[in-house]
Design a protein around this motif. Structure first.
Motif, short mmCIF file in Angstrom:
data_model
loop_
_atom_site.label_atom_id
_atom_site.label_comp_id
_atom_site.label_asym_id
_atom_site.label_seq_id
_atom_site.Cartn_x
_atom_site.Cartn_y
_atom_site.Cartn_z
N SER A 16 0.84 -1.20 0.00
CA SER A 16 0.00 0.00 0.00
C SER A 16 0.88 1.25 0.00
O SER A 16 2.07 1.19 0.30
N LEU A 17 0.26 2.37 -0.35
CA LEU A 17 0.90 3.67 -0.19
C LEU A 17 0.61 4.14 1.23
O LEU A 17 -0.55 4.28 1.61
N LYS A 18 1.65 4.37 1.99
CA LYS A 18 1.50 4.67 3.40
C LYS A 18 2.71 5.45 3.87
O LYS A 18 3.77 5.41 3.23
N SER A 19 2.59 6.14 4.97
CA SER A 19 3.73 6.88 5.49
C SER A 19 3.79 6.77 7.00
O SER A 19 2.86 6.28 7.64
N LEU A 20 4.90 7.21 7.56
CA LEU A 20 5.12 7.16 8.99
C LEU A 20 4.85 8.53 9.59
O LEU A 20 5.17 9.56 8.98
N PRO A 21 4.30 8.59 10.82
CA PRO A 21 3.93 9.89 11.40
C PRO A 21 5.11 10.81 11.65
O PRO A 21 4.96 12.02 11.66
N GLU A 22 6.32 10.25 11.86
CA GLU A 22 7.49 11.08 12.13
C GLU A 22 8.13 11.65 10.87
O GLU A 22 9.07 12.42 10.94
N VAL A 23 7.63 11.22 9.70
CA VAL A 23 8.23 11.65 8.44
C VAL A 23 7.22 12.49 7.67
O VAL A 23 6.12 12.04 7.36
N LEU B 204 6.94 14.31 4.19
CA LEU B 204 7.65 14.37 2.92
C LEU B 204 6.78 14.89 1.78
O LEU B 204 7.26 15.14 0.69
N GLY B 205 5.49 15.02 2.00
CA GLY B 205 4.62 15.51 0.94
C GLY B 205 3.96 14.41 0.13
O GLY B 205 3.04 14.68 -0.65
N PHE B 206 4.41 13.17 0.29
CA PHE B 206 3.77 12.04 -0.38
C PHE B 206 4.07 10.77 0.41
O PHE B 206 4.93 10.76 1.27
N ASP B 207 3.34 9.72 0.12
CA ASP B 207 3.46 8.48 0.89
C ASP B 207 4.59 7.60 0.37
O ASP B 207 5.07 7.76 -0.75
N ALA B 208 4.98 6.67 1.23
CA ALA B 208 6.01 5.69 0.88
C ALA B 208 5.37 4.47 0.23
O ALA B 208 4.16 4.24 0.34
N LEU B 209 6.19 3.68 -0.44
CA LEU B 209 5.75 2.39 -0.97
C LEU B 209 5.92 1.39 0.17
O LEU B 209 7.04 1.05 0.55
N CYS B 210 4.81 0.92 0.72
CA CYS B 210 4.86 0.08 1.92
C CYS B 210 4.71 -1.39 1.57
O CYS B 210 3.71 -1.80 0.98
N ILE C 53 9.48 2.40 1.43
CA ILE C 53 10.44 2.86 0.42
C ILE C 53 10.13 4.30 0.05
O ILE C 53 9.07 4.62 -0.49
N TYR C 54 11.09 5.18 0.35
CA TYR C 54 11.01 6.61 0.01
C TYR C 54 11.95 6.88 -1.17
O TYR C 54 12.71 5.99 -1.59
N PRO C 55 11.94 8.09 -1.73
CA PRO C 55 12.74 8.36 -2.93
C PRO C 55 14.23 8.09 -2.80
O PRO C 55 14.89 7.80 -3.80
N SER C 56 14.81 8.21 -1.60
CA SER C 56 16.26 8.00 -1.49
C SER C 56 16.66 7.08 -0.34
O SER C 56 17.84 6.83 -0.15
N PHE C 57 15.70 6.59 0.42
CA PHE C 57 16.03 5.68 1.51
C PHE C 57 14.85 4.76 1.81
O PHE C 57 13.72 4.99 1.36
#
Length: 377
Positions: free
Chosen positions: A236-243, A245-251, A262-266
């Motif tokens: 899913s597209l999801k993100s962490l509350p401490e990050v 970034l303007g868009f979600d990570a690949l979870c 998975i974020y754009p560089s880490f």
């Protein structure tokens, strides 16, 4: 006596990422500063050093991309050897050396948010106590006789309300703000990666392969050379509350360990707010291929049958006639993703739609090659 409250709040450093074809660079840190929340207002104190964390470094690594053309039938699984189980190392051991700074600011954000929430609860409790005192002062009449008592309590109540509002805002601000500068070509490649991942989330079935071991085909009379243990998971597209970034990570959900973001560089391998790893995306090895799978259960709606075999089969593929009721079993083609790093990340997935898996693998390698500053073979 008047209620007073003062809380010094650290400013969470921002993280600036610069992504271009020459590689990735990041800088972490802000000039030392702190905020004091008090009865008379909120003040910024720039004379107090808080976090002297500054880290600018090249994150491109020497490890080449995985070879996507390797034969799935000949490839040996990269297992952590524990009876054929497939799992990553302890999450505390996986963080890349050049990502320690990012992990530190994420931990700082969590710790500050925890402390602020604790102070917020205490302040709310104090507010409740002050309101009770105000009511009691009138009920016992002394508040009517000596008006300075309820006036002081009312002043405390206003101060507490102000502090609560400031603490709530400070909690909202206790995150790591990431800023990313994409060049246009990288931005387009990353969008293709996100689009292919969204398509991948639509697979009818996604499994985390948690174990695999070879079996003696002669003894079992089976056409399958290995037995696989797997559990259904979700992407899913999801993100962490401490990050932020303007868009979600690949979870990537992980059935037997920490989930992958998975974020754009880490990549963040996340188990809990204090138990996680941060890995440079250029260090992640992703291999994509397919597997021939003897499917004894229901076949997913988006899976193709590519062959048939028998429940009991001879070495040459013919049915073993010694077994009564020997029936045919479909052989399907599933997509396969294997993710690992030299620091200990080791995960494997099967997906019901091979075409979606292939498209994602190609998009990932294309984007990763670009941020490594190398040309894809």
């Amino acid at each position: 006596m008047a209620w007073s409250y003062r809380k010094r709040i650290k400013l969470i450093p921002g993280v600036h990422l610069n992504l271009s074809k020459s590689g990735i660079s990041t800088s972490i840190g802000v000039r030392g500063a702190s905020i004091t929340v008090g009865k008379s207002g909120t003040f910024l104190n720039t004379s107090l050093p808080v976090l002297g964390l500054h880290n600018r470094q090249r994150l491109s690594g020497p490890e080449p991309p995985s070879d996507p053309t390797s034969s799935p039938s000949d490839r040996i699984l990269p297992l952590n050897q524990s009876r054929g189980n497939i799992f990553s190392s302890d999450v505390q051991e996986i963080t890349s050396q050049n990502m320690q700074g990012v992990k530190e600011v994420l931990l700082l954000a969590h710790q500050q948010r925890k402390e602020l929430n604790s102070d917020l609860l205490k302040t709310k409790a104090s507010l409740g106590g002050s309101k009770v005192k105000l009511v009691i002062s009138y009920l016992l009449i002394y508040g009517l006789i000596k008006r300075s008592i309820p006036e002081q309590i009312k002043s405390d109540i206003e101060s507490q309300k102000e502090a609560i509002a400031q603490l709530q805002q400070a909690v909202e601000d206790s995150y790591v703000a990431f800023e990313i500068d994409f060049d246009q070509e990288l931005k387009e490649r990353y969008q293709k990666l996100v689009d292919s991942f969204i398509q991948l989330t639509g697979c009818a079935k996604i499994w985390d392969v948690t174990g695999a071991h070879h079996q003696d085909r002669k003894t079992t009379r089976s056409s399958a050379s290995r037995l696989v243990e797997k559990r259904e998971v979700r992407f899913s597209l999801k993100s962490l509350p401490e990050v932020k970034l303007g868009f979600d990570a690949l979870c990537f959900q992980n059935a037997n360990g920490a989930d992958l973001y998975i974020y754009p560089s880490f990549v963040i391998m996340y188990s809990s707010k204090t138990n996680f790893a941060v890995i440079g995306l250029d260090e992640l090895s992703l291999s994509q291929s397919y597997v021939r799978f003897v499917e004894r259960d229901a076949i997913p709606r988006d899976t193709k049958i590519i062959d048939k075999t028998w429940a009991k089969v001879n070495k040459n593929g013919s049915p073993d006639k010694r077994f009564k009721g020997n029936h045919q079993i479909p052989v399907v083609r599933y997509g396969e993703l294997i993710l690992n790093t030299t620091t200990g990340l080791n995960e494997q997935y099967q997906l019901s739609n091979y075409e979606f898996t292939e498209a994602f693998g190609n998009a990932f390698r294309d984007y990763q090659a670009a941020i490594r500053g190398t040309k894809q073979r």
